[in-house]
Design a protein around this motif. Structure first.
Motif, short mmCIF file in Angstrom:
data_model
loop_
_atom_site.label_atom_id
_atom_site.label_comp_id
_atom_site.label_asym_id
_atom_site.label_seq_id
_atom_site.Cartn_x
_atom_site.Cartn_y
_atom_site.Cartn_z
N ALA A 167 0.73 -1.20 0.03
CA ALA A 167 0.10 -0.05 -0.10
C ALA A 167 0.99 1.25 0.04
O ALA A 167 0.62 2.19 -0.79
N ALA A 168 1.89 1.17 0.79
CA ALA A 168 2.89 2.43 0.86
C ALA A 168 3.73 2.56 -0.48
O ALA A 168 3.72 3.69 -0.84
N SER A 169 3.81 1.48 -1.15
CA SER A 169 4.66 1.47 -2.48
C SER A 169 3.61 2.01 -3.65
O SER A 169 4.03 2.92 -4.28
N ALA A 170 2.50 1.78 -3.35
CA ALA A 170 1.55 2.06 -4.41
C ALA A 170 1.24 3.41 -4.47
O ALA A 170 1.12 4.35 -5.30
N ALA A 171 0.86 3.87 -3.06
CA ALA A 171 0.66 5.53 -2.85
C ALA A 171 1.82 6.33 -3.20
O ALA A 171 1.85 7.31 -3.80
N VAL A 186 10.76 4.05 -9.83
CA VAL A 186 10.09 4.00 -8.47
C VAL A 186 8.58 3.50 -8.97
O VAL A 186 7.60 4.15 -8.31
N SER A 187 8.31 2.35 -9.70
CA SER A 187 7.28 1.63 -9.80
C SER A 187 6.92 1.34 -8.62
O SER A 187 7.60 0.90 -7.55
N ARG A 188 5.52 0.69 -8.23
CA ARG A 188 5.15 0.23 -6.96
C ARG A 188 5.97 -1.22 -6.71
O ARG A 188 6.42 -1.44 -5.61
N ALA A 189 6.45 -2.11 -7.81
CA ALA A 189 7.20 -3.26 -7.52
C ALA A 189 8.55 -2.83 -6.77
O ALA A 189 9.12 -3.26 -6.15
N ALA A 190 9.23 -1.84 -7.74
CA ALA A 190 10.39 -1.29 -7.31
C ALA A 190 10.52 -0.72 -5.64
O ALA A 190 11.16 -0.98 -5.16
#
Length: 300
Positions: A167-171, A186-190
Motif C-alpha cells: 500500500a505504501a509502495s502504491a501510494a 520507482v514503480s510500485r514493485a521497485a
C-alpha cells in the motif's frame, strides 16, 4: 590552530554564500553514503589538480554545521589534509521542514548512475518515508513526534505486513508521473523491493556497503527475506569467504547440501524481479524463442 578553525557556525557567516568552513565543525549523519578509499583518493587527486569546483552544502546546527550533500568532496578534502572546505552555508530555517536537508541529498544522489542497489533502495525507502510523513499515516490515528522521527530514520526495521508495504509502495509510486517512475525506477514493485531491502538493519548494511553484494539486488532481496539474526550469520559466512552467496550461506547454516542452480533458473529469478517495462523489453528481444515455444505448445 587558526582563528578560522575556532570560528563557530553562527559567527561572521553570510548565509546563502560560499565560504571556507573548518572540516572539524562539520557533522555528517550516519546514513550518508559510504565511499571506498579508491573513490575518495580519485576525487582527492581531481581536487588537487583542478581545485574544488563545487561547494558542499551545509546548514547551521547550533555552533556547528550539518552536511546536506557533498560527502565525497568532504572526504577528499580531508584526505588531502586540508583544514577547510568551500561550502554553501544556509540556516536551518531556510528549509521548509525538518526532513528537507535529507530529501535534497536523496534527490541529488538518485540522479547519479553510480548508486549501488543498496544505496538506491535506502534512498527510495527514505524518500517514501518522507512522502508518508507529509501525507499522514496510511491508517487512521495520530502519530507521536518520536514515532515520526523513528520512521524517518534509515536505521528503522520495517515490521509492517507485506500488504501494508504494498500500500505504501502504491501510494508513493503513484505520486510520480509515468515518465518519472521510469527514469527513477520507482514503480510500485521497485518501491516494495526497496522497502524490504532498506529494512536490513543498519549494522548489517554498513558491513556490506562496499561489498559486491551491495550491488546485487537478488542477493539483497534474499538477505532481506531472512530474520535479523540469520542475516548477521549469513553475512558472517559471506564476508568470511565461506559462502559465495546467500543461498550457499543458508545451506551451510541449515546443514543442507549446496545446490547449484541451472543458468535458466538464475535467469528466471532475475526476470521475476524485473519491473514490468523491463520484462516487456525482454519479451521483445526473445520474441522468436517465445513464438517457437508457443507453436510447440500448440498456442497462437
Amino acid at each position: 590552530m587558526t582563528a578560522m578553525s575556532n570560528r563557530k557556525a553562527s559567527a561572521d557567516i553570510v548565509f546563502g554564500s560560499e565560504v571556507m568552513v573548518p572540516l572539524s565543525l562539520v557533522d555528517i549523519s550516519s546514513d550518508q553514503r559510504k565511499y571506498s578509499q579508491t573513490t575518495i583518493q580519485a576525487m582527492a587527486e581531481n581536487i588537487a589538480v583542478f581545485g574544488q569546483r563545487q561547494a558542499i552544502e551545509v546548514v547551521t546546527s547550533g555552533d556547528r554545521y550539518q552536511l546536506v550533500f557533498g560527502k565525497l568532496r568532504f572526504e577528499a578534502v580531508s584526505f588531502l589534509g586540508q583544514a577547510e572546505i568551500r561550502a554553501n552555508v544556509k540556516r536551518q530555517e531556510e528549509f521548509s521542514a525538518q526532513v528537507t536537508p535529507r530529501l535534497v541529498s536523496i534527490v541529488e544522489n538518485m540522479a547519479r548512475s553510480e548508486l549501488t542497489k543498496l544505496d538506491r533502495s535506502i534512498a527510495i525507502a527514505d524518500w517514501c518515508a518522507l512522502y508518508r510523513a507529509a501525507q499522514g499515516p496510511l491508517k487512521p490515528g495520530p502519530k507521536s513526534a518520536s514515532a515520526e522521527r523513528a520512521e524517518l530514520s534509515l536505521n528503522l526495521i520495517l515490521n509492517s505486513a507485506d500488504t501494508e508495504l504494498m500500500a505504501a509502495s502504491a501510494a508513493f509510486s503513484a505520486s510520480f508521473s509515468e515518465a518519472a517512475q521510469h527514469f527513477l525506477g520507482v514503480s510500485r514493485a521497485a518501491v516494495f523491493r526497496a522497502l524490504k531491502i532498506a529494512a536490513i538493519p543498519g549494522l548489517q548494511r554498513d558491513r556490506i556497503a562496499l561489498h559486491p553484494i551491495a550491488d546485487n539486488q537478488s542477493e539483497l532481496t534474499a538477505l532481506a527475506d531472512e530474520p535479523a539474526d540469520r542475516q548477521a550469520a549469513i553475512l558472517d559466512l559471506i564476508l568470511g569467504e565461506k559462502a559465495k552467496n546467500v543461498a550457499e550461506a543458508l545451506a551451510l547454516l541449515d546443514e543442507r547440501p549446496r545446490v547449484t542452480k541451472h543458468s535458466w533458473e538464475l535467469v528466471a529469478e532475475k526476470f521475476a524481479r524485473m519491473v514490468e517495462p523491463d520484462q516487456d523489453r525482454f519479451f521483445d528481444l526473445q520474441e522468436p524463442a517465445i513464438v517457437r515455444w508457443m507453436a510447440k505448445k500448440g498456442r497462437k
